[in-house]
Design a protein around this motif. Sequence first.
Motif, PDB file in Angstrom:
ATOM      1  N   GLU A   1       7.101 -12.903  23.157  1.00 32.00           N
ATOM      2  CA  GLU A   1       7.334 -13.538  21.862  1.00 32.00           C
ATOM      3  C   GLU A   1       7.343 -12.492  20.738  1.00 32.00           C
ATOM      4  N   GLY A   2       6.435 -11.517  20.816  1.00 33.16           N
ATOM      5  CA  GLY A   2       6.398 -10.457  19.820  1.00 33.16           C
ATOM      6  C   GLY A   2       7.644  -9.586  19.857  1.00 33.16           C
ATOM      7  N   GLU A   3       8.098  -9.270  21.061  1.00 33.50           N
ATOM      8  CA  GLU A   3       9.307  -8.457  21.193  1.00 33.50           C
ATOM      9  C   GLU A   3      10.525  -9.205  20.669  1.00 33.50           C
ATOM     10  N   ALA A   4      10.573 -10.521  20.894  1.00 38.25           N
ATOM     11  CA  ALA A   4      11.685 -11.327  20.372  1.00 38.25           C
ATOM     12  C   ALA A   4      11.671 -11.339  18.838  1.00 38.25           C
ATOM     13  N   LEU A   5      10.493 -11.419  18.238  1.00 40.41           N
ATOM     14  CA  LEU A   5      10.388 -11.387  16.787  1.00 40.41           C
ATOM     15  C   LEU A   5      10.815 -10.016  16.248  1.00 40.41           C
ATOM     16  N   PHE A   6      10.446  -8.964  16.953  1.00 39.13           N
ATOM     17  CA  PHE A   6      10.876  -7.606  16.572  1.00 39.13           C
ATOM     18  C   PHE A   6      12.404  -7.516  16.601  1.00 39.13           C
ATOM     19  N   ARG A   7      13.030  -7.970  17.669  1.00 40.45           N
ATOM     20  CA  ARG A   7      14.486  -7.925  17.789  1.00 40.45           C
ATOM     21  C   ARG A   7      15.154  -8.717  16.662  1.00 40.45           C
ATOM     22  N   ARG A   8      14.575  -9.879  16.324  1.00 41.13           N
ATOM     23  CA  ARG A   8      15.135 -10.682  15.233  1.00 41.13           C
ATOM     24  C   ARG A   8      14.994  -9.934  13.906  1.00 41.13           C
ATOM     25  N   GLY A   9      13.826  -9.334  13.664  1.00 40.43           N
ATOM     26  CA  GLY A   9      13.605  -8.574  12.436  1.00 40.43           C
ATOM     27  C   GLY A   9      14.560  -7.395  12.319  1.00 40.43           C
ATOM     28  N   ILE A  10      14.731  -6.639  13.406  1.00 41.49           N
ATOM     29  CA  ILE A  10      15.659  -5.495  13.418  1.00 41.49           C
ATOM     30  C   ILE A  10      17.082  -5.957  13.140  1.00 41.49           C
ATOM     31  N   GLU A  11      17.504  -7.028  13.797  1.00 43.57           N
ATOM     32  CA  GLU A  11      18.863  -7.519  13.606  1.00 43.57           C
ATOM     33  C   GLU A  11      19.088  -7.941  12.160  1.00 43.57           C
ATOM     34  N   THR A  12      18.136  -8.655  11.587  1.00 43.87           N
ATOM     35  CA  THR A  12      18.272  -9.108  10.202  1.00 43.87           C
ATOM     36  C   THR A  12      18.244  -7.928   9.245  1.00 43.87           C
ATOM     37  N   LEU A  13      17.362  -6.966   9.489  1.00 39.44           N
ATOM     38  CA  LEU A  13      17.233  -5.780   8.641  1.00 39.44           C
ATOM     39  C   LEU A  13      18.507  -4.942   8.657  1.00 39.44           C
ATOM     40  N   THR A  14      19.052  -4.712   9.835  1.00 39.09           N
ATOM     41  CA  THR A  14      20.205  -3.807   9.957  1.00 39.09           C
ATOM     42  C   THR A  14      21.540  -4.464   9.603  1.00 39.09           C
ATOM     43  N   THR A  15      21.545  -5.757   9.357  1.00 40.75           N
ATOM     44  CA  THR A  15      22.789  -6.412   8.931  1.00 40.75           C
ATOM     45  C   THR A  15      22.807  -6.667   7.419  1.00 40.75           C
ATOM     46  N   LEU A  16      21.760  -6.234   6.720  1.00 43.05           N
ATOM     47  CA  LEU A  16      21.747  -6.375   5.264  1.00 43.05           C
ATOM     48  C   LEU A  16      22.810  -5.471   4.645  1.00 43.05           C
ATOM     49  N   ARG A  17      23.453  -5.973   3.620  1.00 44.59           N
ATOM     50  CA  ARG A  17      24.384  -5.152   2.846  1.00 44.59           C
ATOM     51  C   ARG A  17      23.694  -4.608   1.610  1.00 44.59           C
ATOM     52  N   ASP A  18      22.839  -5.420   0.989  1.00 47.66           N
ATOM     53  CA  ASP A  18      22.128  -5.037  -0.223  1.00 47.66           C
ATOM     54  C   ASP A  18      20.665  -5.461  -0.103  1.00 47.66           C
ATOM     55  N   VAL A  19      19.758  -4.612  -0.602  1.00 48.16           N
ATOM     56  CA  VAL A  19      18.334  -4.962  -0.590  1.00 48.16           C
ATOM     57  C   VAL A  19      17.601  -4.070  -1.594  1.00 48.16           C
ATOM     58  N   ARG A  20      16.535  -4.605  -2.140  1.00 48.77           N
ATOM     59  CA  ARG A  20      15.645  -3.849  -3.018  1.00 48.77           C
ATOM     60  C   ARG A  20      14.289  -3.761  -2.342  1.00 48.77           C
ATOM     61  N   PHE A  21      13.554  -2.674  -2.633  1.00 42.68           N
ATOM     62  CA  PHE A  21      12.188  -2.584  -2.128  1.00 42.68           C
ATOM     63  C   PHE A  21      11.342  -1.677  -2.997  1.00 42.68           C
ATOM     64  N   THR A  22      10.058  -1.979  -3.012  1.00 45.22           N
ATOM     65  CA  THR A  22       9.062  -1.142  -3.666  1.00 45.22           C
ATOM     66  C   THR A  22       8.303  -0.434  -2.565  1.00 45.22           C
ATOM     67  N   GLN A  23       8.080   0.863  -2.744  1.00 45.75           N
ATOM     68  CA  GLN A  23       7.412   1.658  -1.711  1.00 45.75           C
ATOM     69  C   GLN A  23       6.161   2.325  -2.281  1.00 45.75           C
ATOM     70  N   TRP A  24       5.069   2.142  -1.559  1.00 44.54           N
ATOM     71  CA  TRP A  24       3.813   2.832  -1.840  1.00 44.54           C
ATOM     72  C   TRP A  24       3.631   3.824  -0.705  1.00 44.54           C
ATOM     73  N   ILE A  25       3.381   5.102  -1.015  1.00 43.81           N
ATOM     74  CA  ILE A  25       3.265   6.116   0.018  1.00 43.81           C
ATOM     75  C   ILE A  25       2.121   7.065  -0.334  1.00 43.81           C
ATOM     76  N   ALA A  26       1.376   7.499   0.688  1.00 45.08           N
ATOM     77  CA  ALA A  26       0.244   8.412   0.481  1.00 45.08           C
ATOM     78  C   ALA A  26       0.135   9.341   1.680  1.00 45.08           C
ATOM     79  N   ASP A  27      -0.564  10.464   1.480  1.00 46.55           N
ATOM     80  CA  ASP A  27      -0.712  11.438   2.558  1.00 46.55           C
ATOM     81  C   ASP A  27      -2.133  11.527   3.105  1.00 46.55           C
ATOM     82  N   GLY A  28      -3.045  10.697   2.623  1.00 43.42           N
ATOM     83  CA  GLY A  28      -4.418  10.721   3.117  1.00 43.42           C
ATOM     84  C   GLY A  28      -5.247  11.852   2.553  1.00 43.42           C
ATOM     85  N   ARG A  29      -4.669  12.640   1.663  1.00 42.75           N
ATOM     86  CA  ARG A  29      -5.373  13.773   1.054  1.00 42.75           C
ATOM     87  C   ARG A  29      -5.482  13.626  -0.459  1.00 42.75           C
TER      88      ARG A  29
END
Length: 187
Positions: A1-29
């Motif tokens: 079930e988890g792998e099926a959800l992953f495949r669905r997420g990947i398919e939906t993600l990679t078929t997007l034409r337009d998307v916005r996102f906010t990214q928080w990133i850190a290096d642990g230091r």
Amino acid sequence: EGEALFRRGIETLTTLRDVRFTQWIADGRGNASVSEHAVTGGDGNSPPGFTYRAAGGMEAIIIGSTRWVRLPGDLGWEEQEGATVVLPSDWDEEYVGATGFTLLAEETIDGERCRLLAFVAPELTEPRRTVAWYLWWVGEETGHVRKEAMVSRLHYMRNAFSDFDVPIALAPPGEAATPVAGGTPVT
């Protein structure tokens, strides 16, 4: 079930034409940043493009292979050639060989019930990639990956996605470019 959800997420993600996102990133230091992004696959009238604005004021607009960068301090825009836009259709490369799919809790984001999915993308030698552990919030109705958290060696990241396939019109600076901050706020 988890792998099926992953495949669905990947398919939906990679078929997007337009998307916005906010990214928080850190290096642990103690180093961290927040940035807002928008990516478009373009259409028959415009090439693919990408724009981002980092906390502190750095901005960039990429249209086709041309990039315009503006650093803090309002020094103006600098035009550069040879830029690359990585489209959602290629984002699946980050997850090649993913395994260990585990379904966790549920959470509602922007009115959509989401399943939380944990998995690991193993270390690779070609292309070089360090092992990374992921957590996705995948919409039950749409299959959209609404949030993503990633932990790797000295790399901690969280993305919040919005405005799925809402058209993004980009233009060079000085024209009617769409600001990154526009669109639906994300939490």
